[in-house]
Motif scaffolding. Sequence first.
Motif, PDB file in Angstrom:
ATOM      1  N   THR A 196       5.239 -11.279   5.751  1.00  0.00           N
ATOM      2  CA  THR A 196       3.926 -10.719   5.430  1.00  0.00           C
ATOM      3  C   THR A 196       3.830 -10.486   3.925  1.00  0.00           C
ATOM      4  N   LEU A 197       4.923  -9.970   3.355  1.00  0.00           N
ATOM      5  CA  LEU A 197       4.898  -9.696   1.918  1.00  0.00           C
ATOM      6  C   LEU A 197       4.852 -10.988   1.102  1.00  0.00           C
ATOM      7  N   GLU A 198       5.579 -12.025   1.599  1.00  0.00           N
ATOM      8  CA  GLU A 198       5.549 -13.330   0.914  1.00  0.00           C
ATOM      9  C   GLU A 198       4.111 -13.816   0.844  1.00  0.00           C
ATOM     10  N   SER A 199       3.419 -13.684   1.997  1.00  0.00           N
ATOM     11  CA  SER A 199       2.036 -14.168   2.036  1.00  0.00           C
ATOM     12  C   SER A 199       1.129 -13.290   1.184  1.00  0.00           C
ATOM     13  N   ARG A 200       1.590 -12.091   0.883  1.00  0.00           N
ATOM     14  CA  ARG A 200       0.768 -11.178   0.075  1.00  0.00           C
ATOM     15  C   ARG A 200       1.270 -11.084  -1.367  1.00  0.00           C
ATOM     16  N   GLN A 201       2.170 -12.003  -1.727  1.00  0.00           N
ATOM     17  CA  GLN A 201       2.798 -11.904  -3.052  1.00  0.00           C
ATOM     18  C   GLN A 201       1.753 -11.861  -4.179  1.00  0.00           C
ATOM     19  N   GLU A 202       0.740 -12.727  -4.031  1.00  0.00           N
ATOM     20  CA  GLU A 202      -0.305 -12.793  -5.048  1.00  0.00           C
ATOM     21  C   GLU A 202      -1.008 -11.426  -5.148  1.00  0.00           C
ATOM     22  N   GLU A 203      -1.286 -10.856  -3.969  1.00  0.00           N
ATOM     23  CA  GLU A 203      -1.969  -9.563  -3.939  1.00  0.00           C
ATOM     24  C   GLU A 203      -1.100  -8.470  -4.574  1.00  0.00           C
ATOM     25  N   LEU A 204       0.204  -8.524  -4.266  1.00  0.00           N
ATOM     26  CA  LEU A 204       1.101  -7.512  -4.829  1.00  0.00           C
ATOM     27  C   LEU A 204       1.171  -7.635  -6.350  1.00  0.00           C
ATOM     28  N   GLU A 205       1.158  -8.878  -6.818  1.00  0.00           N
ATOM     29  CA  GLU A 205       1.171  -9.104  -8.273  1.00  0.00           C
ATOM     30  C   GLU A 205      -0.075  -8.514  -8.907  1.00  0.00           C
ATOM     31  N   ILE A 206      -1.207  -8.771  -8.265  1.00  0.00           N
ATOM     32  CA  ILE A 206      -2.472  -8.261  -8.807  1.00  0.00           C
ATOM     33  C   ILE A 206      -2.473  -6.732  -8.772  1.00  0.00           C
TER      34      ILE A 206
ATOM     35  N   ASP B  96      -7.827 -16.594 -15.830  1.00  0.00           N
ATOM     36  CA  ASP B  96      -7.752 -17.237 -14.507  1.00  0.00           C
ATOM     37  C   ASP B  96      -8.216 -16.269 -13.403  1.00  0.00           C
ATOM     38  N   PHE B  97      -8.894 -15.249 -13.780  1.00  0.00           N
ATOM     39  CA  PHE B  97      -9.550 -14.240 -12.924  1.00  0.00           C
ATOM     40  C   PHE B  97      -8.599 -13.343 -12.124  1.00  0.00           C
ATOM     41  N   LYS B  98      -7.573 -13.914 -11.547  1.00  0.00           N
ATOM     42  CA  LYS B  98      -6.636 -13.152 -10.703  1.00  0.00           C
ATOM     43  C   LYS B  98      -7.378 -12.315  -9.655  1.00  0.00           C
ATOM     44  N   LEU B  99      -8.198 -12.998  -8.882  1.00  0.00           N
ATOM     45  CA  LEU B  99      -8.925 -12.325  -7.799  1.00  0.00           C
ATOM     46  C   LEU B  99      -8.221 -12.615  -6.481  1.00  0.00           C
ATOM     47  N   LEU B 100      -8.409 -11.736  -5.522  1.00  0.00           N
ATOM     48  CA  LEU B 100      -7.886 -11.986  -4.175  1.00  0.00           C
ATOM     49  C   LEU B 100      -8.900 -12.851  -3.449  1.00  0.00           C
ATOM     50  N   SER B 101      -8.518 -14.106  -3.244  1.00  0.00           N
ATOM     51  CA  SER B 101      -9.503 -15.088  -2.797  1.00  0.00           C
ATOM     52  C   SER B 101     -10.099 -14.808  -1.415  1.00  0.00           C
ATOM     53  N   LYS B 102      -9.303 -14.185  -0.521  1.00  0.00           N
ATOM     54  CA  LYS B 102      -9.824 -13.953   0.827  1.00  0.00           C
ATOM     55  C   LYS B 102     -10.543 -12.610   0.942  1.00  0.00           C
ATOM     56  N   LEU B 147     -17.385 -18.069  -4.064  1.00  0.00           N
ATOM     57  CA  LEU B 147     -18.271 -17.900  -5.228  1.00  0.00           C
ATOM     58  C   LEU B 147     -18.070 -19.025  -6.246  1.00  0.00           C
ATOM     59  N   SER B 148     -19.067 -19.214  -7.088  1.00  0.00           N
ATOM     60  CA  SER B 148     -18.907 -20.185  -8.190  1.00  0.00           C
ATOM     61  C   SER B 148     -17.960 -19.566  -9.225  1.00  0.00           C
ATOM     62  N   ARG B 149     -17.480 -20.396 -10.166  1.00  0.00           N
ATOM     63  CA  ARG B 149     -16.545 -19.868 -11.171  1.00  0.00           C
ATOM     64  C   ARG B 149     -17.209 -18.799 -12.040  1.00  0.00           C
ATOM     65  N   GLY B 150     -18.467 -19.013 -12.314  1.00  0.00           N
ATOM     66  CA  GLY B 150     -19.204 -18.038 -13.131  1.00  0.00           C
ATOM     67  C   GLY B 150     -19.290 -16.692 -12.429  1.00  0.00           C
ATOM     68  N   GLU B 151     -19.534 -16.758 -11.113  1.00  0.00           N
ATOM     69  CA  GLU B 151     -19.623 -15.507 -10.336  1.00  0.00           C
ATOM     70  C   GLU B 151     -18.255 -14.832 -10.252  1.00  0.00           C
ATOM     71  N   GLN B 152     -17.217 -15.654 -10.067  1.00  0.00           N
ATOM     72  CA  GLN B 152     -15.852 -15.099 -10.012  1.00  0.00           C
ATOM     73  C   GLN B 152     -15.504 -14.401 -11.329  1.00  0.00           C
ATOM     74  N   GLN B 153     -15.969 -15.026 -12.411  1.00  0.00           N
ATOM     75  CA  GLN B 153     -15.681 -14.455 -13.725  1.00  0.00           C
ATOM     76  C   GLN B 153     -16.331 -13.074 -13.878  1.00  0.00           C
ATOM     77  N   ARG B 154     -17.537 -12.959 -13.347  1.00  0.00           N
ATOM     78  CA  ARG B 154     -18.237 -11.676 -13.447  1.00  0.00           C
ATOM     79  C   ARG B 154     -17.572 -10.628 -12.548  1.00  0.00           C
ATOM     80  N   VAL B 155     -17.077 -11.073 -11.388  1.00  0.00           N
ATOM     81  CA  VAL B 155     -16.372 -10.132 -10.495  1.00  0.00           C
ATOM     82  C   VAL B 155     -15.115  -9.617 -11.212  1.00  0.00           C
ATOM     83  N   CYS B 156     -14.439 -10.533 -11.868  1.00  0.00           N
ATOM     84  CA  CYS B 156     -13.215 -10.178 -12.592  1.00  0.00           C
ATOM     85  C   CYS B 156     -13.530  -9.151 -13.691  1.00  0.00           C
ATOM     86  N   LEU B 157     -14.644  -9.378 -14.382  1.00  0.00           N
ATOM     87  CA  LEU B 157     -15.037  -8.451 -15.446  1.00  0.00           C
ATOM     88  C   LEU B 157     -15.431  -7.091 -14.854  1.00  0.00           C
TER      89      LEU B 157
END
Lengths: 295, 234
Positions: A196-206, B96-102, B147-157
């Motif tokens: 579960t943590l592996e799959s959440r690695q990106e989230e943990l980094e953020i 690179d925004f570093k957003l949680l995509s899901k 979202l589009s990249r522009g929208e993602q960028q605004r979310v990141c900001l």
Amino acid sequence: MQYISFVMGQLARNAKHGWTAQIMTLFTVMLSVLIFSFFFLVYTNMQKAASRLCNELRLVVYLESEVPTNFRTEFQKKITNFEEVEDIVFVSREDAFARLKKQLGNDSDVLAGLDPSFLPYSVEIYPTRNLKSLARIKEFSDYLGGLPGAIKVQYGQEWIERFGYFVSLLRIIVVLTGALLILTSVFMVSHTIRLTLESRQEELEILRFLGATDSYIRGPVIIEGFLLGLLGALSGVTALSFLYQWIKIRFSGPGFMNLFELSFLPGSTIFIILSMSLLLCTSGSMISIRKYLKL
Amino acid sequence: MNNTHLAPPLIDIVKVSKVYPPNIMALNDISLTIGRGEMVFLTGASGAGKTTLLKLLCFLEYPTKGLIEQDQKDISQLSSIDLQLMRQQIGVAYQDFKLLSKHTVYQNIALAMEVRYENPTKIKKRVMELLNDLGLSDKIHIATNKLSRGEQQRVCLARACANRPALILADEPTGNLDTESTDKVMTLLNKLHKSGTTLLIATHDSTIYRDTDHRIINIENGKLQEILKVKLDF
């Protein structure tokens, strides 16, 4: 309060994203607890049966001659050197004759004119009422047979010996299954949480980039392990209870099972099983999260 | 840029170098001081070292040589917990925004406040306000990978601004935006600046600093080469 609400939120999110792995872990913990507690239940019931058997059990050592009173303490010491016993009774020829007469009841006439000297001197040994004594009965009997002046040792039936071997085997099974299932549970829980943590690695980094503290990251994971342990153990014990009811109903009535007077695990044992499961699963999750706190 | 000469600086970079293996000099002996409440534009070509400098300032990386002080604290000496608390005081809009995509737009922005255990009502109010400022109100429950990249960028900001941090580091905050969205972003950043936030904005987009009164620093081959425009308010 705020912390608890965030932890709950995180748990809900984790459950949403990794519910399949969590269900599998829950199932594994449940099965582990069920298998272990089933063997333990069988073992405790066997123990009770053995205790009942022990009530009836005594070893009689027939002697060439009577043990003089001043040597009795030393003789008793030789017996207890091998194993602690409940009681040791020295039986004289007269006592034996009186007993025999009593046992024959109305037929005691057959003894008329006979002298007690045809009966041997003997010592009756009452082993302690536990499984260990029962399991070692053959060994004990051999030891007693080797005592000075012993002619013959007699005890119960051959099946007592077999029963003793059976419960010894059962004890080994309980210990082995316990150890194996403990390892399995810790491995499965830590493995699932690691996945579960592996799959959440990106989230943990953020989360780290956003300044999440160790307790913010660690808290939900440890509580997840705790809940998996609690729910898994509760389900396992509940399943055992159903299984027990089924066996009781299925084998009720005259027959072999009636000898045993089945009883369920006591509350204290269930509490220990639940606590062990919680401890193991929580430790499993703590082991898994350590690596991710170093990000 | 008010009071920069009176109050101790928020950021003090002294003779900092950053070398990546095998021997790539990303930053070469740079020194820079940024005062509290100042807004600074960092310009330069791709690979010049802008992103490296921002990474050093948000502790994603550490300098090979030199000293970086934030809030008068040497960042190399910070304990783990101090580092975590310091990170909570910095808002970073990553290139690179570093957003949680899901996760949804709301969840992504709220996360920055959640790690500080803010009140849920306060979080909701602030997220709504930011989404409104950046024209994303209708996207609140949409997963960011939709979202589009522009929208993602605004979310990141928006996430970077959520805690009203003392320092905002923005890496190309308008890189994927149209003129209208760029205006919205700059309006938000100016609003934060007016409320006392220190901003360091790395950008290629000359339209956002063309008419500015703020400091513009150019970085080239890892060196701070020139300060194009300095206007001090005394």
